[in-house]
Design a protein around this motif. Structure first.
Motif, short mmCIF file in Angstrom:
data_model
loop_
_atom_site.label_atom_id
_atom_site.label_comp_id
_atom_site.label_asym_id
_atom_site.label_seq_id
_atom_site.Cartn_x
_atom_site.Cartn_y
_atom_site.Cartn_z
N GLY A 1 48.23 -43.16 1.00
CA GLY A 1 48.97 -44.33 1.44
C GLY A 1 48.13 -45.56 1.66
N CYS A 2 46.83 -45.39 2.00
CA CYS A 2 45.90 -46.52 2.22
C CYS A 2 44.71 -46.28 1.31
N ASP A 3 44.57 -47.14 0.28
CA ASP A 3 43.57 -46.86 -0.74
C ASP A 3 42.15 -47.21 -0.29
N ALA A 4 41.19 -47.11 -1.23
CA ALA A 4 39.77 -47.30 -0.91
C ALA A 4 39.42 -48.73 -0.58
N THR A 5 40.34 -49.66 -0.85
CA THR A 5 40.10 -51.06 -0.50
C THR A 5 40.95 -51.49 0.68
N CYS A 6 41.53 -50.49 1.38
CA CYS A 6 42.36 -50.74 2.56
C CYS A 6 43.60 -51.58 2.23
#
Length: 559
Positions: A502-507
């Motif tokens: 739901g929250c990727d590596a780039t926030c």
């Protein structure tokens, strides 16, 4: 020609007789002079030099001896050695007069060294700086005797008025036609401070026309005039008047400036070939020295320096030198006190509580070799340091003193102000510097040099959520992706950097998810539950799709 040194000095309750004449064969005249004993109203510009000066420059040595047959000869040794050192060093501290319990002089006695220092000044060519007894004031306790040395002018009457401030011997005295004989600093007319880089006719004068603006006559360094110059307990050695139980063993600017003026030579210009450097030498016991000290009841009823002088050069010269000088003390007219201390020699003696090798005050060991308030001294020569933690700010080494030595409260264990703190008062009260000064101190978590919120460091110098700050001034930036804080351009931060949750590596929020809170909690959209009508329609739709699929398969088999 015959000159004169003047005896003097008076006691507070009982007058100590002074100005006694020598025996008839060598009787001196009472000098009516200012800075120099050969100057008079008729010859006000005469300068008197010590024995041996003929006009050639260089080191001028003056030997000082004690008559070996004199009463009190042994007791005179240390005080005479001390005054020789005092004249050679020519230190000019404030606080030179010590009375009663502030000194080691027993009550009812006269300090020999104090009187001898004055009389040797006469033997070097100096006269009283004040009007004194030779000015017609037989009782030196008369306040009018403190007016600056002068001739009485054409009217043959002293014109004495203290001026608007009502204080005798200050800058605004009104002296009518009196002829000034006391040399003053042309820039300041301050007898307590020697501020001129050179002392000669370019910087010092006795003439009223050279007085600075606001002055009407030369000021005198009397103990009662110090308040006019923000100076306490200080008086020129060459002022007439002393008291029982008094110590005055140090020169002042008024004394030193007169010596230095004479040392500028015949041309009265410092830095030329006729200048001399005066150095006294203690010659021990003997009678062949330039100055000889002796106790002799037939010469004086208290103390006197008798001198003879001789003109230097031709008849137009205004310069004289001493050819003979003897100091006499009466052995029984007063009770004499002979100190056994040599303050400034680096050794602890007598009543000394320290001795750092000098006679300056303000360094922990004062001009009398006593430990100053707020300092601790040890050893010989003494090493002195402020006592940090006593609540007194001892400059220049202490910047604060809060009464303790704990660090982290604004004033550290060495009594220095800690970064980001301000301290004031005694004992010092310290507080964190005001938010916005760029220093991180006290309860501040950051300080970026401003007070605007929204930049990571708020108006109270606390970190704003989702920001990190460092340095002073603080530099702030958005918290890093994965730290659990949602800041800056971040749309979410679940405390990690793994995609698909739901929250990727780039926030950033992944498609189909919703995220909330720090740390972020993300969820995918849920399929809504179906009612009975919706389920029936769904079954018909699915059945139709199955019939279509069978028809398609049948056509393929018959093709």
């Amino acid at each position: 020609m015959s000159g004169a040194g003047v005896a003097h000095r008076v006691a507070r309750a009982a007058l100590v007789a002074g100005c006694a004449a020598l025996a008839a064969a060598a009787a001196p005249r009472v000098a009516r002079a200012g800075a120099f004993i050969d100057a008079t109203e008729q010859f006000p510009d005469r300068i008197t030099h010590p024995s041996g000066y003929t006009g050639s420059g260089g080191v001028l040595t003056v030997d000082v001896c004690i008559d070996p047959t004199s009463a009190n000869a042994a007791q005179m040794v240390v005080p005479v050695q001390n005054l020789v050192k005092t004249y050679n060093e020519r230190v000019m501290p404030f606080g030179t007069v010590f009375l009663n319990f502030n000194n080691g002089v027993p009550g009812g006695t006269i300090d020999f060294e104090s009187v001898a220092l004055h009389e040797v000044g006469h033997c070097l060519g100096l006269a009283h700086a004040n009007l004194a007894s030779e000015g017609g004031f037989p009782d030196p306790s008369d306040p009018d005797s403190d007016y600056a040395k002068a001739g009485d002018g054409a009217n043959d009457v002293w014109d004495l008025a203290p001026g608007a401030d009502g204080r005798i011997a200050s800058r605004d005295d009104v002296r009518g036609d009196d002829v000034g004989l006391l040399y003053f600093d042309k820039a300041t007319n301050d007898p307590f401070r020697l501020s001129a880089a050179v002392v000669d006719a370019t910087t010092y004068s006795r003439q009223a026309a050279d007085l600075p603006v606001g002055s009407t006559f030369a000021a005198t360094a009397t103990r009662f005039n110090g308040a006019s110059f923000a100076v306490g307990s200080t008086e020129a050695v060459m002022n007439q008047g002393t008291y029982y139980d008094e110590e005055q063993r140090l020169l002042t600017a008024d004394d030193v400036s007169a010596l230095r003026y004479a040392m500028s030579g015949l041309d009265e210009a410092e830095g030329t070939s006729d200048d001399y450097d005066l150095q006294l030498v203690y010659g021990g016991f003997g009678t062949g020295c330039d100055i000889v000290l002796d106790f002799d009841a037939s010469k004086t009823d208290f103390a006197v320096c008798g001198v003879t002088t001789q003109r230097i050069g031709n008849l137009a010269s205004q310069h004289y030198r001493i050819t003979n000088a003897d100091v006499y003390f009466h052995p029984t007219s007063v009770a004499w006190y002979f100190n056994a201390e040599s303050c400034g020699n680096g050794a602890l003696e007598g009543a000394e509580t320290c001795d750092d090798g000098n006679t300056m005050h303000g360094d922990g060991c004062d001009q009398r070799c006593r430990v100053e308030t707020g300092y601790a001294c040890a050893g010989a020569p003494s090493v002195c340091a402020p006592v940090c933690g006593n609540g007194d700010v001892q400059g220049p080494t202490e910047a604060c003193d809060d009464g303790g030595t704990a660090a982290g409260d604004g004033c550290d264990a060495l009594c220095q102000v800690e970064p980001g703190w301000t301290c004031g008062g005694e004992p010092s009260i310290c507080g964190a510097a005001a938010c916005g000064d760029g220093l991180v101190a006290g309860v501040e978590a950051c300080d970026d040099g401003g007070a605007s919120p929204g930049d990571g460091c708020d108006a109270t110098c606390q970190l704003e959520p989702g920001w990190v700050c460092g340095g002073a001034p603080s530099s702030c930036g958005a918290a890093e992706c994965g730290d659990g804080w949602v800041a800056g351009l971040e749309a979410c931060d679940d405390g990690g950097s793994t995609p698909g949750d739901g929250c990727d590596a780039t926030c950033q929020i992944e498609p189909g998810y919703r995220c909330s809170g720090p740390p972020s909690t993300c969820t995918a959209p849920q399929v809504p539950a179906l009612g009975a009508p919706q389920r029936a329609l769904l079954a018909l739709a699915l059945g139709a799709l199955g019939f279509v699929a069978l028809a398609v398969r049948g056509r393929r088999r018959t093709a």
